[in-house]
Design a protein around this motif. Structure first.
Motif, PDB file in Angstrom:
ATOM      1  N   HIS A  11       0.817  -1.237   0.033  1.00  0.00           N
ATOM      2  CA  HIS A  11       0.013   0.023  -0.014  1.00  0.00           C
ATOM      3  C   HIS A  11       0.870   1.413   0.034  1.00  0.00           C
ATOM      4  N   GLY A  12       0.315   2.162  -0.539  1.00  0.00           N
ATOM      5  CA  GLY A  12       0.951   3.533  -0.512  1.00  0.00           C
ATOM      6  C   GLY A  12      -0.022   4.524  -1.138  1.00  0.00           C
ATOM      7  N   HIS A  13       0.395   5.814  -1.095  1.00  0.00           N
ATOM      8  CA  HIS A  13      -0.351   6.943  -1.700  1.00  0.00           C
ATOM      9  C   HIS A  13      -0.439   6.449  -3.400  1.00  0.00           C
ATOM     10  N   HIS A  14      -1.890   6.467  -3.755  1.00  0.00           N
ATOM     11  CA  HIS A  14      -1.867   6.176  -5.006  1.00  0.00           C
ATOM     12  C   HIS A  14      -1.750   7.244  -5.967  1.00  0.00           C
ATOM     13  N   ALA A  15      -0.698   6.784  -7.137  1.00  0.00           N
ATOM     14  CA  ALA A  15      -0.300   7.585  -8.009  1.00  0.00           C
ATOM     15  C   ALA A  15      -0.562   7.007  -9.465  1.00  0.00           C
ATOM     16  N   LEU A  16      -0.324   5.858  -9.802  1.00  0.00           N
ATOM     17  CA  LEU A  16      -0.422   5.360 -11.212  1.00  0.00           C
ATOM     18  C   LEU A  16      -0.909   3.976 -11.257  1.00  0.00           C
ATOM     19  N   MET A  17      -1.846   3.520 -11.894  1.00  0.00           N
ATOM     20  CA  MET A  17      -2.356   2.109 -11.993  1.00  0.00           C
ATOM     21  C   MET A  17      -2.586   1.884 -13.399  1.00  0.00           C
TER      22      MET A  17
END
Length: 340
Positions: free
Chosen positions: A165-171
Motif C-alpha cells: 500500500h502507498g499513496h495512489h499515483a499510477l495504475m
C-alpha cells in the motif's frame, strides 16, 4: 527515454470539488506531462459551487487535451471510477492527481518510467506534508513524524520497493478494471481497500523513491477531526468487509477512544483516568522532545494535532464497528467493469 514514455497512453484523472484556488495551477503544472506522454487530463467535478467550473471553462477553450466530467456522486472514488469507465478504454495507465496537492513537473513521467521499468501494475509514492499557518504547520509536523503517522513508509519516505500500500499515483487500467475499481461505499480509505483486493488478485504495487508529492493538511482543529474521523470509519469498513486486521501502528491509536470513555469512570475510581493521562503525557512528551532535540518550535502544538488525529481516528473506527453502516460490498469479479 522520451520515446519509451510515448509507447503507452495515460489518462490523468483529477477528482475535484471547490478547488478554485488550486485547479488552474495543478493543470498548468502537468503541461509537460501532456507533451512528454500521450496523455489527456480529465477533471471530475463533484458539483463545485465556487469559481472552479468557470476556470475550467476557460482552460477547456485553450487546451483540447483537458476534459471536464460531472461527478454526481461527489466522492473521489466515484470520480476516478467514472473517468475510467468513460475514457479508460483508450489508455494503458491511469494517473490519479489530488487537486489540493503540489507535484514536480516530471511527476507523471517518473511514474510511467517506473511502471515500464518494473512491470508494476500500480506505482505509489511517498507524501510530504507542508503547512503555512501556525496550526497547519504544527499538523504537518505531526503528520511527518512517527507520532502522527506511526512510521508509515509512504509518509516518512523509503527506498523504492515492492509494497502492499502507498499513496495512489499510477495504475494499469486493465488491473484497475479487473478488480472492479474503487468501492464507492468507501468515502475514506478507498485506496487501502482497493490495494487489498489488488493483492488478492495477484497484482503488484511498487513504491517509488524517484518522485513524491506535497500535501497540505487541514488548517484548523474541526476539519482535521472530521477528516481523521472519516479515516477511522474507512479503516473499520475495510476490517468489516475483508476481516483484515489493523497493523501494530494502528492498534495504539485504536485504543484512544476507549480509554477516553474509561476515564469517565474516574468519578467512581481515580485509576480509570490513568490510561488517558499516560497517552496524553506520551504525546506531549514526544512534542517536547521535538522542540528540544529537533529544534521544532511548534513541537507541543504538533502533539495537540496528533492527539486530535488519534482520538478522531479511534472514535471513527469504533463508531463504524459498533454502530455504523453494516452493509458490506463485495469486490467485482475479474473482467467486470467499474461503475459508470
Amino acid at each position: 527515454m522520451a520515446e519509451n514514455l510515448k509507447s503507452v497512453r495515460c489518462l490523468i484523472v483529477i477528482p475535484c470539488l471547490n478547488e478554485e484556488k488550486h485547479i488552474e495551477g495543478v493543470i498548468a503544472n502537468l503541461s509537460r506531462a501532456l507533451e512528454d506522454l500521450d496523455a489527456e487530463i480529465v477533471v471530475a467535478d463533484g458539483g463545485s459551487t465556487d469559481a472552479t467550473k468557470d476556470i475550467m471553462a476557460r482552460i477547456l477553450l485553450d487546451n483540447s487535451r483537458v476534459k471536464l466530467l460531472d461527478n454526481p456522486k461527489r466522492i473521489q472514488s466515484a470520480a476516478v471510477n467514472l473517468a475510467v469507465a468513460r475514457f479508460g478504454g483508450d489508455y494503458d495507465y491511469m494517473i490519479r492527481i489530488d487537486a489540493h496537492g503540489t507535484y514536480p513537473e516530471d511527476y507523471c513521467q517518473a511514474l510511467v518510467a517506473e511502471a515500464l521499468r518494473t512491470g508494476a501494475d500500480s506505482v505509489v509514492v511517498g507524501m510530504q506534508t507542508v503547512g503555512f499557518g501556525m496550526f497547519q504547520k504544527a499538523t504537518a509536523l505531526a503528520q511527518n513524524s512517527k507520532l502522527g503517522n506511526g512510521g508509515s513508509k509512504h509518509r516518512t519516505g523509503a527506498e523504492s520497493h515492492w509494497t502492499d500500500h502507498g499513496h495512489h499515483a499510477l495504475m494499469r487500467i486493465s488491473a484497475f478494471r479487473a478488480v472492479g475499481g474503487y468501492d464507492e461505499a468507501f468515502r475514506h480509505n478507498e485506496d487501502a481497500e482497493f490495494d487489498y483486493r489488488l493483492h488478492l488478485s495477484g497484482f503488484r504495487v511498487w513504491m517509488t523513491a524517484d518522485t513524491s508529492m506535497i500535501y497540505y493538511p487541514r488548517s484548523s482543529a474541526g476539519p482535521l477531526f472530521r477528516q481523521y474521523y472519516g479515516y477511522g470509519r474507512g479503516r473499520a469498513q475495510n476490517f468489516l468487509k475483508h476481516r483484515s486486521r489493523p497493523s501494530l501502528r494502528q492498534l495504539i491509536p485504536l485504543s484512544v477512544a476507549p480509554v477516553a470513555v474509561l476515564a469517565l469512570l474516574a468519578a467512581i475510581h481515580w485509576l480509570a483516568v490513568v490510561p488517558l493521562l499516560i497517552w496524553m503525557a506520551a504525546c506531549l512528551g514526544y512534542g517536547a522532545w521535538m522542540t528540544v532535540r529537533q529544534g521544532e518550535s511548534l513541537g507541543l502544538l504538533a502533539a495537540i494535532s496528533a492527539m486530535i488525529m488519534h482520538f478522531a481516528w479511534s472514535a471513527g473506527f469504533w463508531r463504524e464497528v459498533l454502530g455504523g453502516n453494516r452493509r458490506r460490498t463485495l469486490p467485482l469479479g475479474p473482467g467486470q467493469e467499474v461503475a459508470s
